[in-house]
Design an enzyme around this catalytic site. Structure first.
Site, short mmCIF file in Angstrom:
data_model
loop_
_atom_site.label_atom_id
_atom_site.label_comp_id
_atom_site.label_asym_id
_atom_site.label_seq_id
_atom_site.Cartn_x
_atom_site.Cartn_y
_atom_site.Cartn_z
N ASP A 176 0.90 -1.09 -0.09
CA ASP A 176 0.00 0.05 0.07
C ASP A 176 0.78 1.24 -0.04
O ASP A 176 1.19 1.66 1.10
CB ASP A 176 -0.78 -0.06 1.35
N ASP A 229 0.64 4.44 -0.86
CA ASP A 229 0.41 5.74 -0.29
C ASP A 229 -0.33 5.69 1.04
O ASP A 229 -0.83 6.90 1.26
CB ASP A 229 -0.46 6.44 -1.70
N TYR A 243 -5.82 1.07 0.69
CA TYR A 243 -6.28 0.29 -0.40
C TYR A 243 -5.00 -0.20 -1.34
O TYR A 243 -4.10 0.85 -1.49
CB TYR A 243 -7.28 1.12 -1.15
N ASP A 273 -14.69 14.67 -10.22
CA ASP A 273 -13.96 13.82 -11.13
C ASP A 273 -14.21 14.25 -12.54
O ASP A 273 -14.08 13.42 -13.26
CB ASP A 273 -14.74 12.27 -10.79
N ASP A 277 -10.59 9.99 -11.97
CA ASP A 277 -11.49 8.84 -11.00
C ASP A 277 -11.23 8.83 -9.63
O ASP A 277 -10.50 7.85 -9.31
CB ASP A 277 -11.68 7.74 -11.97
N ILE A 291 -16.28 6.02 -12.92
CA ILE A 291 -17.32 7.15 -13.32
C ILE A 291 -16.39 8.53 -13.26
O ILE A 291 -16.07 8.91 -12.15
CB ILE A 291 -18.42 7.27 -12.71
N SER A 345 -14.08 -15.18 11.08
CA SER A 345 -14.13 -16.17 10.08
C SER A 345 -15.35 -16.59 9.13
O SER A 345 -15.04 -16.98 7.90
CB SER A 345 -13.54 -17.58 10.49
CA CA Z 1 -15.43 8.37 -10.05
#
Ligand code: CA
Length: 574
Positions: free
Chosen positions: A178, A180, A184, A217, A221, A227, A257
């Site tokens: 990760d 940055d 995510y 955006d 994006d 989008i 779990s």
């Molecule tokens: Ca977007």
């Protein structure tokens, strides 16, 4: 071959069989839970010997060849170690096997299973007349070359550091890759895309699934939903046009779990199903902690193409995406094998990534459905969460969320299940390791793990009905606390809703369609919902929310078909 792959082979057959759903602390402390009488090491030995012995019978070959065959089912990288392991393991078991004794006897004879003072003798296969010890003693008298291999699996040569490595994987809930630091990732495993929507820019922490669009955006994006840009005809940014009024929100599960979708392939434990194909994705499977979040009830986003995981995917996230495609990629699976209310608060919930001001709201599913009453300790009831502890952990978790999620979020709380459904539906059925001779039932399997003190849940996985009933009693008591806190908790940031985990409704639906309850339960551990169970519980839960709590899921986006025609698969998932 790396040291890492060496450990994995051993652990595949050992620690992991008994690793799920234990209190997390066992992974955070110095060592895996090892039980008594050989514990996890004994399980590993017994499974390996059973598969070797069954294969030698199936293929009418010697145990040496059968063990070699077993090694060759593994991916190439793992084979050399398997053979190394076998080079000192097989000579010890070989003459026992030729004497046609059970795997329990073989493993006791070489010392990986034993009986500690004051502990009962543990066997999974039907014990020989007079018990294992008498039998082993008889063999030992005739066998002067007898050597004992009394070692913990994680102390075997070269394996120690690998145990540490596996422990690290199971202990780490943040993405390993990760760049940055926005939680995510672009990697698949190690808490990457399988667990959280793929980052579309791993060099900018402001860009990730669930972000509020930056400058609508127009150019970039920023929320990774595929989008962006401007509608040429109207000059309006697409995010404003198609998502602006759509009450976008993500889905996150804080779970155990079952939430992570733990699944051990039955093909690994059934000598008639074992194959090269079954172990093909071993590394992937281990790097995801033997969990399959990508097909789970909470965050599943695709159908399985793996031969070792069959069945449909149906999930809360997918339904949220179908309802509003602006929610694309906005899922987080913050579920950990063994999680209970206290570990969720102390070490798991902090892995949830949501900025209260720059991200959109969340639908959070809080579902810790068993471990507060489940443990492998002989003094089972002393290690269950008390109502007071439950109240404190759950309230503090809500307080934590209060300052870590955007206003307008929703929390759905599932209670603990009535785990008696497991024994009731499985006890006289045959476990995969016993299919070859129809000689191991789930009742045998449960009591074996109990005996070795490595059971994921003494309270429910036991032939003792009184214990099962008392465990359910405690679960119901804890649910009343969850319900009470949920209805009385006051927050300006989110609303909280309690309802029972929908497994019983899922079973009813399944049976109404001609199925039987056992078909929804994991065959290897006899403890978790399987792929069909996951899909059905998601469906039941979604129907419930649509009918009773529509505000929680938001309105249907009238622009969904426009989004599809303009942005196709919205960048996909991987
Ligand atoms: Ca977007």
């Amino acid at each position: 071959m790396s040291a890492k792959t060496q450990a994995i082979f051993v652990l595949v057959f050992a620690g992991i069989l008994v690793s799920p759903s234990q209190p997390l602390s066992r992974f955070s402390s110095q060592s895996f839970q090892r039980g008594v009488n050989g514990g996890a090491t004994c399980v590993a030995c017994t499974v390996i010997v059973a598969l070797t012995e069954q294969l030698s019978e199936i293929y009418n070959e010697t145990a040496v060849r059968a063990f070699d065959r077993l090694c060759n089912f593994l991916p190439v990288d793992y084979q050399i170690y398997c053979q190394t392991f076998g080079s000192y393991f097989v000579p010890l078991i070989i003459d026992s096997l030729e004497k046609k004794v059970t795997p329990d006897v073989v493993c006791h004879r070489i010392g990986l299973c034993y009986t500690q003072a004051g502990k009962p003798e543990c066997t999974i296969f039907p014990p020989p007349k007079g018990g294992v010890k008498a039998h082993v003693d008889r063999i030992a008298k005739r066998d002067t070359k007898l050597r004992y291999l009394r070692a913990d699996i994680c102390d075997l040569p070269g394996v120690k550091e690998l145990c540490e490595w596996i422990k690290k994987i199971f202990d780490q809930h943040d993405p390993a890759l990760d760049a940055d630091g926005d939680y995510y990732s672009i990697a698949q495993t190690l808490r990457g895309v399988s667990w959280r929507g793929k980052d579309c820019d791993d060099s900018n922490p402001g860009i990730h699934p669930g972000a509020k669009p930056i400058d609508s955006d127009i150019y970039v994006d920023s929320n990774c939903n595929g989008i962006y840009g401007v509608d040429g005809a109207s000059g309006t940014p697409y995010e404003d046009l198609l998502c602006g009024n759509s009450s976008s929100r993500g889905v996150a599960i804080l779970g155990d779990s079952v939430g992570a979708h733990f699944h051990l392939p039955e093909e690994w434990f059934d000598s008639s199903l074992i194959s090269v194909e079954a172990f093909k994705d071993l590394t992937f499977i281990l790097e995801n902690e033997i969990d399959w979040p990508e097909f789970s009830a909470a965050t599943g986003y695709k159908n399985s193409t793996y031969s070792v995981t069959k069945g449909p995917t149906h999930s809360m996230y997918h339904s949220m995406w179908e309802r509003n495609r602006c929610n694309h990629r906005d899922y987080q699976n913050i579920a950990v094998n063994g999680a209970r209310s206290s570990t969720m608060l102390s070490s798991i919930v902090t892995s949830l990534a949501r900025n209260p001001s720059s991200d959109t709201p969340l639908l959070i599913i809080y579902a810790l459905i068993g471990n507060d009453v489940c443990n492998g300790h002989p003094d089972t009831f002393a290690h269950m969460t008390t109502p007071e502890e439950m109240r404190e952990s759950f309230t503090k978790t809500l307080q934590y969320l209060e300052t870590h999620v955007p206003t307008g979020s929703h929390i759905v709380v599932n209670g603990l299940v009535d785990g008696r459904i497991l024994f009731n539906n499985l006890h006289d059925r045959i476990h995969p390791i016993g299919r070859f001779r129809n000689d191991v039932t789930y009742s045998d399997f449960y009591d074996y793990l109990y005996c070795l003190e490595v059971s994921p849940c003494n309270g429910w996985l036991t032939s003792n009905e009184t214990v099962r009933d008392k465990t359910t009693e405690r679960a119901k008591l804890l649910n009343s606390v969850l319900k009470n806190v949920s209805t009385s908790y006051q927050s300006q940031v989110f609303d909280v809703h309690y309802f029972d985990f929908p497994i019983e409704d899922a079973i009813k639906t399944w049976e109404a369609n001609g199925g039987e309850a056992w078909q929804l339960i994991e065959p290897v551990d006899g403890f978790h919902t399987n792929q069909y169970g996951q899909a059905l519980t998601a469906q039941v839960m979604w129907d419930y929310l649509q009918t009773n709590l529509p505000d929680v899921i938001g309105e249907e986006n009238p622009h969904n078909s426009d989004i599809q025609s303009l942005f196709g698969d919205q960048g996909g998932y991987e």
